[in-house]
Design a protein around this motif. Sequence first.
Motif, short mmCIF file in Angstrom:
data_model
loop_
_atom_site.label_atom_id
_atom_site.label_comp_id
_atom_site.label_asym_id
_atom_site.label_seq_id
_atom_site.Cartn_x
_atom_site.Cartn_y
_atom_site.Cartn_z
N HIS A 198 50.81 32.72 35.82
CA HIS A 198 51.32 33.75 34.90
C HIS A 198 50.59 33.66 33.57
O HIS A 198 50.14 32.59 33.16
N GLN A 199 50.47 34.79 32.91
CA GLN A 199 49.92 34.88 31.58
C GLN A 199 50.84 35.76 30.73
O GLN A 199 51.42 36.72 31.24
N ILE A 200 50.93 35.42 29.44
CA ILE A 200 51.79 36.15 28.52
C ILE A 200 50.97 36.51 27.27
O ILE A 200 50.19 35.70 26.78
N ARG A 201 51.17 37.73 26.79
CA ARG A 201 50.57 38.15 25.53
C ARG A 201 51.63 38.85 24.69
O ARG A 201 52.42 39.63 25.20
N TYR A 202 51.62 38.55 23.40
CA TYR A 202 52.50 39.26 22.46
C TYR A 202 51.68 39.53 21.21
O TYR A 202 51.26 38.60 20.52
N LEU A 203 51.42 40.80 20.93
CA LEU A 203 50.52 41.18 19.84
C LEU A 203 51.18 42.21 18.94
O LEU A 203 51.85 43.13 19.43
N PRO A 204 50.98 42.08 17.62
CA PRO A 204 51.50 43.11 16.70
C PRO A 204 50.61 44.34 16.73
O PRO A 204 49.40 44.25 16.98
N GLY A 205 51.20 45.51 16.46
CA GLY A 205 50.43 46.73 16.36
C GLY A 205 49.91 46.94 14.96
O GLY A 205 49.76 46.00 14.18
N ASP A 206 49.62 48.20 14.61
CA ASP A 206 49.06 48.51 13.31
C ASP A 206 50.04 48.20 12.18
O ASP A 206 49.66 48.10 11.03
N GLY B 203 43.22 53.15 35.43
CA GLY B 203 41.78 53.36 35.49
C GLY B 203 41.00 52.18 34.94
O GLY B 203 39.97 51.79 35.50
N LEU B 204 41.48 51.58 33.85
CA LEU B 204 40.82 50.40 33.30
C LEU B 204 40.90 49.22 34.27
O LEU B 204 39.92 48.48 34.44
N VAL B 205 42.05 49.05 34.91
CA VAL B 205 42.19 47.96 35.89
C VAL B 205 41.24 48.18 37.06
O VAL B 205 40.58 47.25 37.53
N ARG B 206 41.14 49.42 37.50
CA ARG B 206 40.22 49.74 38.61
C ARG B 206 38.78 49.48 38.20
O ARG B 206 37.98 48.96 38.97
N GLU B 207 38.46 49.82 36.94
CA GLU B 207 37.10 49.61 36.45
C GLU B 207 36.76 48.13 36.36
O GLU B 207 35.65 47.71 36.69
N HIS B 208 37.73 47.31 35.94
CA HIS B 208 37.48 45.88 35.80
C HIS B 208 37.53 45.15 37.13
O HIS B 208 36.96 44.06 37.28
N GLY B 209 38.23 45.72 38.10
CA GLY B 209 38.34 45.07 39.41
C GLY B 209 39.52 44.13 39.51
O GLY B 209 40.07 43.93 40.59
N VAL B 210 39.92 43.52 38.40
CA VAL B 210 41.08 42.63 38.35
C VAL B 210 41.82 42.91 37.03
O VAL B 210 41.31 43.62 36.17
N ILE B 211 43.01 42.34 36.89
CA ILE B 211 43.75 42.48 35.65
C ILE B 211 43.37 41.31 34.74
O ILE B 211 43.89 40.20 34.87
N ASP B 212 42.42 41.57 33.85
CA ASP B 212 42.00 40.60 32.83
C ASP B 212 42.68 41.02 31.53
O ASP B 212 42.25 41.97 30.88
N LEU B 213 43.74 40.30 31.15
CA LEU B 213 44.57 40.76 30.03
C LEU B 213 43.78 40.92 28.74
O LEU B 213 43.88 41.95 28.07
N LEU C 158 53.08 44.93 21.25
CA LEU C 158 52.77 44.82 22.67
C LEU C 158 53.26 43.50 23.24
O LEU C 158 52.99 42.44 22.69
N ALA C 159 53.98 43.58 24.34
CA ALA C 159 54.36 42.40 25.12
C ALA C 159 53.91 42.61 26.55
O ALA C 159 54.14 43.68 27.13
N VAL C 160 53.25 41.62 27.13
CA VAL C 160 52.72 41.73 28.50
C VAL C 160 53.00 40.44 29.27
O VAL C 160 52.84 39.34 28.73
N VAL C 161 53.39 40.58 30.53
CA VAL C 161 53.50 39.46 31.46
C VAL C 161 52.67 39.80 32.69
O VAL C 161 52.86 40.86 33.30
N LEU C 162 51.75 38.93 33.05
CA LEU C 162 50.94 39.10 34.26
C LEU C 162 51.27 37.97 35.22
O LEU C 162 51.15 36.79 34.88
N VAL C 163 51.70 38.33 36.43
CA VAL C 163 52.02 37.35 37.46
C VAL C 163 51.08 37.58 38.63
O VAL C 163 50.89 38.72 39.06
N SER C 164 50.50 36.50 39.14
CA SER C 164 49.52 36.63 40.23
C SER C 164 49.77 35.58 41.30
O SER C 164 50.23 34.47 41.03
N ARG C 165 49.45 35.96 42.54
CA ARG C 165 49.50 35.03 43.67
C ARG C 165 48.23 35.16 44.49
O ARG C 165 47.80 36.27 44.81
N ARG C 166 47.62 34.06 44.77
CA ARG C 166 46.43 34.03 45.59
C ARG C 166 46.76 33.47 46.97
O ARG C 166 47.67 32.65 47.11
N SER C 167 45.99 33.88 47.96
CA SER C 167 46.24 33.38 49.32
C SER C 167 46.02 31.87 49.36
O SER C 167 45.07 31.35 48.75
#
Length: 378
Positions: free
Chosen positions: A168-176, A344-354, A368-377
């Motif tokens: 998992h990855q977490i991001r929390y960023l302030p806006g303008d 579209g950005l995710v498709r362009e990058h091929g993976v979710i690179d936060l 902005l608050a983001v949680v990315l959860v991933s599972r690999r085989s």
Amino acid sequence: MTANLTETLTLLLIEDDDGDAFLVEELLEQAEAPPRIFRARSLQEARTKLGPAVQCVLVDLTLPDASRLEALEEVLALAPHTAVLVLTGLRDVHVGVSAVQAGAQDYLVKQDVDARLLARSIRYAMERKRADLAQLRLFEAELTAKENARLEGGLLPVPLLRTDAITHQIRYLPGDQGTLLAGDFLDMVQTADGAVHIVVGDVCGHGPDEAALGVALRIAWRTLVLAGQTGDTLLRTMDALLRAERKAPEIFTTLCTATLTPDLRHARLRVVGHPPPVLVRDGVPTVVADAPSGPPLGIFADAEWTVIDVPLGEEWSMMFYTDGLIEAAVGEQKGQLGVDGLVGLVREHGVIDLDRLIRHAGRLSDDLAVVLVSRRSP
């Protein structure tokens, strides 16, 4: 020698003695650019003449309606952003020192004043006032930064996960808004049965009240999950808490919750008036839901939320986020990214690179608050 005042200033002279007032005005007439001078013979009269146009106040501390430092305190209260220069007599030098300690930028002994000294003192008083205000703004900025850091500690909990099967990855960023506090929140908890629970939410608005409410909702969510309460029971409890704690009836909260089954091959989602998660499965990015499960919390007392069942499979990544990401300004026209643009950005990058995704998303107009959860085989 002419006084070194090269710009036309607006001054207020608070002096009840006509002779002393005439002397000050005569000296200032020798400046390269004689200032505009307003005269007040008492503190009461000064109250009517103090305004944003006045750049410096020259005040005598022996006024008929104020005694010594009372006059200065009143002037400082009425014009907190204006430079103040105190005029004293020979016998009141110690009062001048006390005046500077009380907040005046400088003091002058009337009997020692000449045109050059007066002009220089006014200029220096204004510069000191600017420096004082800059120092105050810096101090306030430091306090805000410390408060934001403390708040971030409450907004970014340590996920309660026991499994190594997912990352998992977490991001929390302030806006303008920068120093403005926001009500975005997120959390992850794994319960005793092995299920993994995720939440990302957003209290509408900015400020300490919304931020505090976001933290309260996040803690309530974690407590309810650990107590075995999930689904609509959890959402109704959070809805009741929101209504009890919010400062205004128009405050609402959007969120997305997910429960991953213990084998991590299936997810049950409730999209509560919130942007839908983005899922990458078999290398293909998709939006998990075309429509939300139901309305945000805090709007309808009898709201219900449908469950969105999502098969995940062996290898997948799923990103939960607040609307600060899809409302980011992108392109020359500064239009919003939107959900389709995000996919579209995710498709362009091929993976979710936060980090790359947030960087390419452009300028954030909201927090902005983001949680990315991933599972690999295996």
